[in-house]
Enzyme design. Sequence first.
Site, PDB file in Angstrom:
ATOM      1  N   SER A  62      66.606  89.591  68.555  1.00 31.45           N
ATOM      2  CA  SER A  62      66.238  88.178  68.409  1.00 31.45           C
ATOM      3  C   SER A  62      64.735  87.922  68.492  1.00 31.45           C
ATOM      4  O   SER A  62      64.291  86.812  68.183  1.00 31.45           O
ATOM      5  CB  SER A  62      66.950  87.333  69.460  1.00 31.45           C
ATOM      6  OG  SER A  62      68.314  87.298  69.164  1.00 31.45           O
ATOM      7  N   LYS A  65      63.278  86.492  65.385  1.00 32.44           N
ATOM      8  CA  LYS A  65      63.602  85.142  64.888  1.00 32.44           C
ATOM      9  C   LYS A  65      62.406  84.192  64.717  1.00 32.44           C
ATOM     10  O   LYS A  65      62.342  83.456  63.730  1.00 32.44           O
ATOM     11  CB  LYS A  65      64.668  84.496  65.787  1.00 32.44           C
ATOM     12  CG  LYS A  65      66.031  85.187  65.688  1.00 32.44           C
ATOM     13  CD  LYS A  65      66.994  84.654  66.750  1.00 32.44           C
ATOM     14  CE  LYS A  65      68.349  85.337  66.693  1.00 32.44           C
ATOM     15  NZ  LYS A  65      69.202  84.973  67.836  1.00 32.44           N
ATOM     16  N   TYR A 188      70.105  89.179  58.015  1.00 31.74           N
ATOM     17  CA  TYR A 188      69.934  88.862  59.434  1.00 31.74           C
ATOM     18  C   TYR A 188      70.016  90.141  60.280  1.00 31.74           C
ATOM     19  O   TYR A 188      69.156  90.398  61.132  1.00 31.74           O
ATOM     20  CB  TYR A 188      71.002  87.834  59.856  1.00 31.74           C
ATOM     21  CG  TYR A 188      71.082  87.604  61.339  1.00 31.74           C
ATOM     22  CD1 TYR A 188      70.136  86.826  61.991  1.00 31.74           C
ATOM     23  CD2 TYR A 188      72.085  88.198  62.101  1.00 31.74           C
ATOM     24  CE1 TYR A 188      70.198  86.639  63.368  1.00 31.74           C
ATOM     25  CE2 TYR A 188      72.156  88.017  63.469  1.00 31.74           C
ATOM     26  CZ  TYR A 188      71.208  87.238  64.102  1.00 31.74           C
ATOM     27  OH  TYR A 188      71.257  87.066  65.463  1.00 31.74           O
ATOM     28  N   TYR A 240      66.775  80.684  75.202  1.00 29.49           N
ATOM     29  CA  TYR A 240      68.117  80.073  75.165  1.00 29.49           C
ATOM     30  C   TYR A 240      68.394  79.200  76.384  1.00 29.49           C
ATOM     31  O   TYR A 240      67.575  78.342  76.716  1.00 29.49           O
ATOM     32  CB  TYR A 240      69.218  81.148  75.026  1.00 29.49           C
ATOM     33  CG  TYR A 240      68.881  82.314  74.160  1.00 29.49           C
ATOM     34  CD1 TYR A 240      68.549  82.124  72.834  1.00 29.49           C
ATOM     35  CD2 TYR A 240      68.879  83.616  74.645  1.00 29.49           C
ATOM     36  CE1 TYR A 240      68.232  83.199  72.012  1.00 29.49           C
ATOM     37  CE2 TYR A 240      68.575  84.703  73.832  1.00 29.49           C
ATOM     38  CZ  TYR A 240      68.248  84.482  72.537  1.00 29.49           C
ATOM     39  OH  TYR A 240      67.940  85.536  71.751  1.00 29.49           O
ATOM     40  N   VAL A 258      68.007  91.368  72.628  1.00 32.26           N
ATOM     41  CA  VAL A 258      68.972  92.088  73.474  1.00 32.26           C
ATOM     42  C   VAL A 258      68.719  93.590  73.567  1.00 32.26           C
ATOM     43  O   VAL A 258      69.370  94.281  74.348  1.00 32.26           O
ATOM     44  CB  VAL A 258      70.451  91.871  73.048  1.00 32.26           C
ATOM     45  CG1 VAL A 258      70.954  90.510  73.447  1.00 32.26           C
ATOM     46  CG2 VAL A 258      70.655  92.158  71.590  1.00 32.26           C
TER      47      VAL A 258
HETATM   48  N1  GLN Z   1      71.384  90.879  66.560  1.00 28.51           N
HETATM   49  C1  GLN Z   1      71.727  90.262  67.796  1.00 28.51           C
HETATM   50  C2  GLN Z   1      72.915  89.331  67.621  1.00 28.51           C
HETATM   51  O1  GLN Z   1      73.033  88.698  66.642  1.00 28.51           O
HETATM   52  C3  GLN Z   1      70.540  89.513  68.327  1.00 28.51           C
HETATM   53  C4  GLN Z   1      70.839  88.794  69.643  1.00 28.51           C
HETATM   54  C5  GLN Z   1      69.703  88.770  70.623  1.00 28.51           C
HETATM   55  O2  GLN Z   1      68.774  89.577  70.596  1.00 28.51           O
HETATM   56  N2  GLN Z   1      69.796  87.868  71.575  1.00 28.51           N
HETATM   57  O3  GLN Z   1      73.756  89.211  68.464  1.00 28.51           O
END
Ligand code: GLN
Length: 305
Positions: A62, A65, A188, A240, A258
């Site tokens: 993420s 993003k 994505y 978040y 993550v």
């Molecule tokens: N690719 C991961 C997902 O879609 C990214 C989530 C994250 O880093 N919080 O779940």
Amino acid sequence: MSIQAILSDLHQKYQIYTDGQCATYIPELAKANTNHFGLAVATVDGELFSCGDDDVTFTLQSASKPFTYGLALQNLGREFVHSKVGVEPSGEAFNSIVELEKSTHRPYNPMINSGAIAISSMIRAKSFGERQGKFMEMFENYSGRTLGIDEGVFASEKKTAHRNRSIAHLLRHFNIIGDDIDETLDLYFKHCSVLADVKDLAVMAATLANKGVNPRTKRSAVPGQHVADILSLMFTCGMYDSSGEWAYTVGLPAKSGVSGCIFGVVPGSMGIAVFSPPIDGKGHSVRGQKVFQELSKTLGLGIFK
Ligand code: GLN
């Protein structure tokens, strides 16, 4: 005390923390080495400091993003992008689907999965390869070098992404994305699988701190006019459902992934990146949060300080 010495101290102090667990819902990420711990700071003057496992690569997840959001703003403009994706914190987990059912049916913001999948549908070109090429070129401008993609992590996420697939289909149902659902999801997963080390991520953060211009290569990665939007949404939504606590304890726009990475931006000053795979229940690196809290306090980095 020099930045280098501060980073080394933090590394030594927090290496012994063993709380948290590697993400397992993407099976390939479960294989990460929980001891890995790297820190880096890149300044807007072009200096780079790092220590620990600073050349171990990880997937951005993420943390990609904010950058893809900037690319969508650049390609399609603010008005169009935000006709499809909002600017409010959702107060829910990063992979939540429930809030899509409510009110406008627009994802709350581009930092959560639903918003980022909608953003990925906005990276447009004639072919999948060209769409991927667009964001890879953007990451190269931010980091100052060509970054790779971890095809193993990509395949692992693609195979197990039932929740993200549900989100994408609901987005299609509400006309937020088009019919190319699988291609949008693949894009994505690909940008989540871009490989970088903490030095790369710190330079990418420093580029945002430097109004969109990479302070080392002097190349523009995103027009300066979009940087305030990116940083605002990182500040309010980047962590978040811990964004409030992060604002309170760290006080910087930031984004986690993550894989265990977190990057933060001190506008006009520096970019900071930490990598350590064990994450908490909300998806943020445990050591990473400790380092940011202490670094922010020690150097007085919070934007309201
Ligand atoms: N690719 C991961 C997902 O879609 C990214 C989530 C994250 O880093 N919080 O779940």
